[in-house]
Design a protein around this motif. Structure first.
Motif, PDB file in Angstrom:
ATOM      1  N   VAL A  12       0.857  -1.180   0.000  1.00 31.16           N
ATOM      2  CA  VAL A  12       0.000   0.000   0.000  1.00 31.16           C
ATOM      3  C   VAL A  12       0.893   1.229   0.000  1.00 31.16           C
ATOM      4  CG1 VAL A  12      -1.890   1.206   1.161  1.00 31.16           C
ATOM      5  CG2 VAL A  12      -1.698  -1.292   1.359  1.00 31.16           C
ATOM      6  N   ASN A  13       0.682   2.084  -0.979  1.00 33.24           N
ATOM      7  CA  ASN A  13       1.503   3.276  -1.150  1.00 33.24           C
ATOM      8  C   ASN A  13       0.743   4.527  -0.718  1.00 33.24           C
ATOM      9  OD1 ASN A  13       3.634   1.758  -2.449  1.00 33.24           O
ATOM     10  ND2 ASN A  13       2.231   1.593  -4.187  1.00 33.24           N
ATOM     11  N   GLU A  14       1.454   5.650  -0.729  1.00 33.73           N
ATOM     12  CA  GLU A  14       0.814   6.938  -0.475  1.00 33.73           C
ATOM     13  C   GLU A  14      -0.370   7.106  -1.427  1.00 33.73           C
ATOM     14  OE1 GLU A  14       1.331   9.647   1.700  1.00 33.73           O
ATOM     15  OE2 GLU A  14       2.599   8.215   2.754  1.00 33.73           O
ATOM     16  N   ASP A  15      -1.382   7.769  -0.994  1.00 33.28           N
ATOM     17  CA  ASP A  15      -2.568   8.058  -1.808  1.00 33.28           C
ATOM     18  C   ASP A  15      -3.356   6.804  -2.184  1.00 33.28           C
ATOM     19  OD1 ASP A  15      -1.999  10.819  -1.798  1.00 33.28           O
ATOM     20  OD2 ASP A  15      -0.639  10.569  -3.503  1.00 33.28           O
ATOM     21  N   GLU A  16      -3.246   5.749  -1.358  1.00 28.49           N
ATOM     22  CA  GLU A  16      -3.998   4.524  -1.614  1.00 28.49           C
ATOM     23  C   GLU A  16      -4.730   4.071  -0.355  1.00 28.49           C
ATOM     24  OE1 GLU A  16      -1.013   2.643  -4.992  1.00 28.49           O
ATOM     25  OE2 GLU A  16      -1.089   1.695  -3.017  1.00 28.49           O
ATOM     26  N   ILE A  17      -5.878   3.510  -0.575  1.00 25.29           N
ATOM     27  CA  ILE A  17      -6.637   2.871   0.501  1.00 25.29           C
ATOM     28  C   ILE A  17      -6.666   1.387   0.193  1.00 25.29           C
ATOM     29  CG2 ILE A  17      -8.927   2.563   1.527  1.00 25.29           C
ATOM     30  CD1 ILE A  17      -9.398   5.493   1.280  1.00 25.29           C
ATOM     31  N   TYR A  18      -6.430   0.596   1.217  1.00 23.90           N
ATOM     32  CA  TYR A  18      -6.408  -0.849   1.068  1.00 23.90           C
ATOM     33  C   TYR A  18      -7.509  -1.460   1.928  1.00 23.90           C
ATOM     34  CZ  TYR A  18      -4.781  -5.655   1.559  1.00 23.90           C
ATOM     35  OH  TYR A  18      -4.709  -7.025   1.586  1.00 23.90           O
ATOM     36  N   ILE A  19      -8.370  -2.231   1.313  1.00 26.21           N
ATOM     37  CA  ILE A  19      -9.399  -2.969   2.049  1.00 26.21           C
ATOM     38  C   ILE A  19      -8.745  -4.280   2.460  1.00 26.21           C
ATOM     39  CG2 ILE A  19     -11.670  -4.037   1.957  1.00 26.21           C
ATOM     40  CD1 ILE A  19     -12.383  -1.998  -0.277  1.00 26.21           C
ATOM     41  N   ALA A  20      -8.253  -4.314   3.710  1.00 24.16           N
ATOM     42  CA  ALA A  20      -7.500  -5.468   4.196  1.00 24.16           C
ATOM     43  C   ALA A  20      -8.417  -6.655   4.478  1.00 24.16           C
ATOM     44  CB  ALA A  20      -6.714  -5.086   5.450  1.00 24.16           C
ATOM     45  N   GLU A  21      -9.605  -6.394   4.953  1.00 24.53           N
ATOM     46  CA  GLU A  21     -10.597  -7.440   5.228  1.00 24.53           C
ATOM     47  C   GLU A  21     -11.978  -6.863   4.956  1.00 24.53           C
ATOM     48  OE1 GLU A  21      -9.835 -10.463   6.010  1.00 24.53           O
ATOM     49  OE2 GLU A  21      -7.911 -10.402   7.044  1.00 24.53           O
ATOM     50  N   LEU A  22     -12.827  -7.686   4.407  1.00 21.34           N
ATOM     51  CA  LEU A  22     -14.235  -7.331   4.239  1.00 21.34           C
ATOM     52  C   LEU A  22     -15.032  -8.607   4.442  1.00 21.34           C
ATOM     53  CD1 LEU A  22     -16.634  -5.529   3.470  1.00 21.34           C
ATOM     54  CD2 LEU A  22     -16.133  -6.037   1.069  1.00 21.34           C
ATOM     55  N   GLY A  23     -15.918  -8.577   5.402  1.00 21.74           N
ATOM     56  CA  GLY A  23     -16.746  -9.750   5.666  1.00 21.74           C
ATOM     57  C   GLY A  23     -18.168  -9.339   5.985  1.00 21.74           C
ATOM     58  N   ILE A  24     -19.087 -10.049   5.406  1.00 27.10           N
ATOM     59  CA  ILE A  24     -20.514  -9.831   5.648  1.00 27.10           C
ATOM     60  C   ILE A  24     -21.029 -11.054   6.405  1.00 27.10           C
ATOM     61  CG2 ILE A  24     -22.759  -9.404   4.565  1.00 27.10           C
ATOM     62  CD1 ILE A  24     -20.599  -7.158   4.143  1.00 27.10           C
ATOM     63  N   SER A  25     -21.859 -10.827   7.421  1.00 29.63           N
ATOM     64  CA  SER A  25     -22.377 -11.953   8.202  1.00 29.63           C
ATOM     65  C   SER A  25     -23.138 -12.912   7.293  1.00 29.63           C
ATOM     66  CB  SER A  25     -23.274 -11.461   9.342  1.00 29.63           C
ATOM     67  OG  SER A  25     -24.468 -10.932   8.848  1.00 29.63           O
ATOM     68  N   SER A  26     -23.106 -14.180   7.650  1.00 27.36           N
ATOM     69  CA  SER A  26     -23.675 -15.219   6.781  1.00 27.36           C
ATOM     70  C   SER A  26     -25.147 -14.971   6.480  1.00 27.36           C
ATOM     71  CB  SER A  26     -23.481 -16.599   7.404  1.00 27.36           C
ATOM     72  OG  SER A  26     -24.053 -16.654   8.692  1.00 27.36           O
ATOM     73  N   LYS A  27     -25.889 -14.428   7.414  1.00 30.14           N
ATOM     74  CA  LYS A  27     -27.331 -14.211   7.170  1.00 30.14           C
ATOM     75  C   LYS A  27     -27.604 -13.038   6.228  1.00 30.14           C
ATOM     76  CE  LYS A  27     -27.950 -11.500  11.353  1.00 30.14           C
ATOM     77  NZ  LYS A  27     -28.511 -11.452  12.669  1.00 30.14           N
ATOM     78  N   CYS A  28     -26.581 -12.237   5.954  1.00 29.83           N
ATOM     79  CA  CYS A  28     -26.765 -11.075   5.090  1.00 29.83           C
ATOM     80  C   CYS A  28     -26.087 -11.212   3.725  1.00 29.83           C
ATOM     81  CB  CYS A  28     -26.239  -9.817   5.796  1.00 29.83           C
ATOM     82  SG  CYS A  28     -27.153  -9.403   7.287  1.00 29.83           S
ATOM     83  N   ARG A  29     -25.429 -12.327   3.483  1.00 32.43           N
ATOM     84  CA  ARG A  29     -24.726 -12.513   2.210  1.00 32.43           C
ATOM     85  C   ARG A  29     -25.716 -12.709   1.069  1.00 32.43           C
ATOM     86  NH1 ARG A  29     -20.941 -16.625   4.831  1.00 32.43           N
ATOM     87  NH2 ARG A  29     -19.790 -15.220   6.160  1.00 32.43           N
ATOM     88  N   GLY A  30     -25.257 -12.364  -0.123  1.00 30.41           N
ATOM     89  CA  GLY A  30     -26.076 -12.553  -1.316  1.00 30.41           C
ATOM     90  C   GLY A  30     -27.102 -11.460  -1.532  1.00 30.41           C
ATOM     91  N   LYS A  31     -26.976 -10.363  -0.791  1.00 34.16           N
ATOM     92  CA  LYS A  31     -27.944  -9.260  -0.891  1.00 34.16           C
ATOM     93  C   LYS A  31     -27.308  -7.988  -1.454  1.00 34.16           C
ATOM     94  CE  LYS A  31     -30.585 -11.110   2.961  1.00 34.16           C
ATOM     95  NZ  LYS A  31     -31.055 -10.927   4.327  1.00 34.16           N
ATOM     96  N   GLY A  32     -26.074  -8.114  -1.942  1.00 27.36           N
ATOM     97  CA  GLY A  32     -25.405  -6.958  -2.536  1.00 27.36           C
ATOM     98  C   GLY A  32     -24.751  -6.025  -1.539  1.00 27.36           C
ATOM     99  N   ILE A  33     -24.684  -6.423  -0.275  1.00 27.80           N
ATOM    100  CA  ILE A  33     -24.116  -5.545   0.758  1.00 27.80           C
ATOM    101  C   ILE A  33     -22.622  -5.336   0.528  1.00 27.80           C
ATOM    102  CG2 ILE A  33     -23.659  -5.314   3.231  1.00 27.80           C
ATOM    103  CD1 ILE A  33     -26.377  -6.801   3.653  1.00 27.80           C
TER     104      ILE A  33
END
Length: 184
Positions: A103-124
């Protein structure tokens, strides 16, 4: 939907730990005898360290996911060593360190992204990533980066559908990631 900085006094530590486990269950399953023991270690880590980069994703006050954002740099290798609470979690952090995007200057890194199992598949997940891209653009960042585990073809497909492009692949000890970026 909104993001709040994770606070172990306000948010369910076990629920957040469970979502973190789900993000990388393949790796946790290779080191822990079961999900419960992994979630226990993750929970202990959440209680014992500040996680300034960890946010819970809320909908109507309920945790529906988590996101970890690194801005302008990834943590140093030494920082990983200083903050470990478990040798197994440290092993995962070390493996991750060598396969995730730089990750360099002027960058954002999404290190982790997780959606709870009951909310998956809904475009969240797509909505969350779109919000990060929108905010990064408003704040004049040049790129948003994230990774997709080689074993998670669905995530890679989603990220590419959202406009991310693979710019690198890294692998160590059968653990590998596609490094993806979105130019702003």
């Amino acid at each position: 939907m909104n993001f709040e900085k994770f606070d172990s006094k306000e948010h369910s530590v076990n629920q957040v730990a469970g979502i973190i486990y789900d993000i990388d269950h393949w790796t946790f399953d290779s080191l822990y005898k079961n999900k419960e023991s992994a979630v226990k270690d993750i929970s202990r880590d959440l209680l014992n360290h500040d996680h300034d980069d960890l946010y819970v994703i809320l909908c109507k006050g309920e945790i529906i996911g988590i996101i970890v954002l690194w801005i302008n740099k990834k943590p140093s290798f030494i920082q990983y060593l200083k903050e470990f609470t478990s040798f197994k979690l440290l092993a995962i952090d070390i493996l991750d360190y060598f396969v995730i995007s730089d990750v360099n200057e002027d960058e954002i890194y999404i290190a982790e992204l997780g959606i709870s199992s009951k909310c998956r598949g809904k475009g969240i997940g797509s909505k969350v990533i779109s919000k990060v891209i929108e905010k990064a653009s408003e704040d004049n960042f040049k790129k948003v980066k994230l990774d997709a585990d080689f074993r998670n073809t669905g995530a890679k497909r989603l990220y590419e559908k959202l406009g991310f492009k693979v710019f690198n692949k890294k692998e160590i000890f059968k653990r590998g990631m596609y490094n993806l970026e979105y130019d702003l």
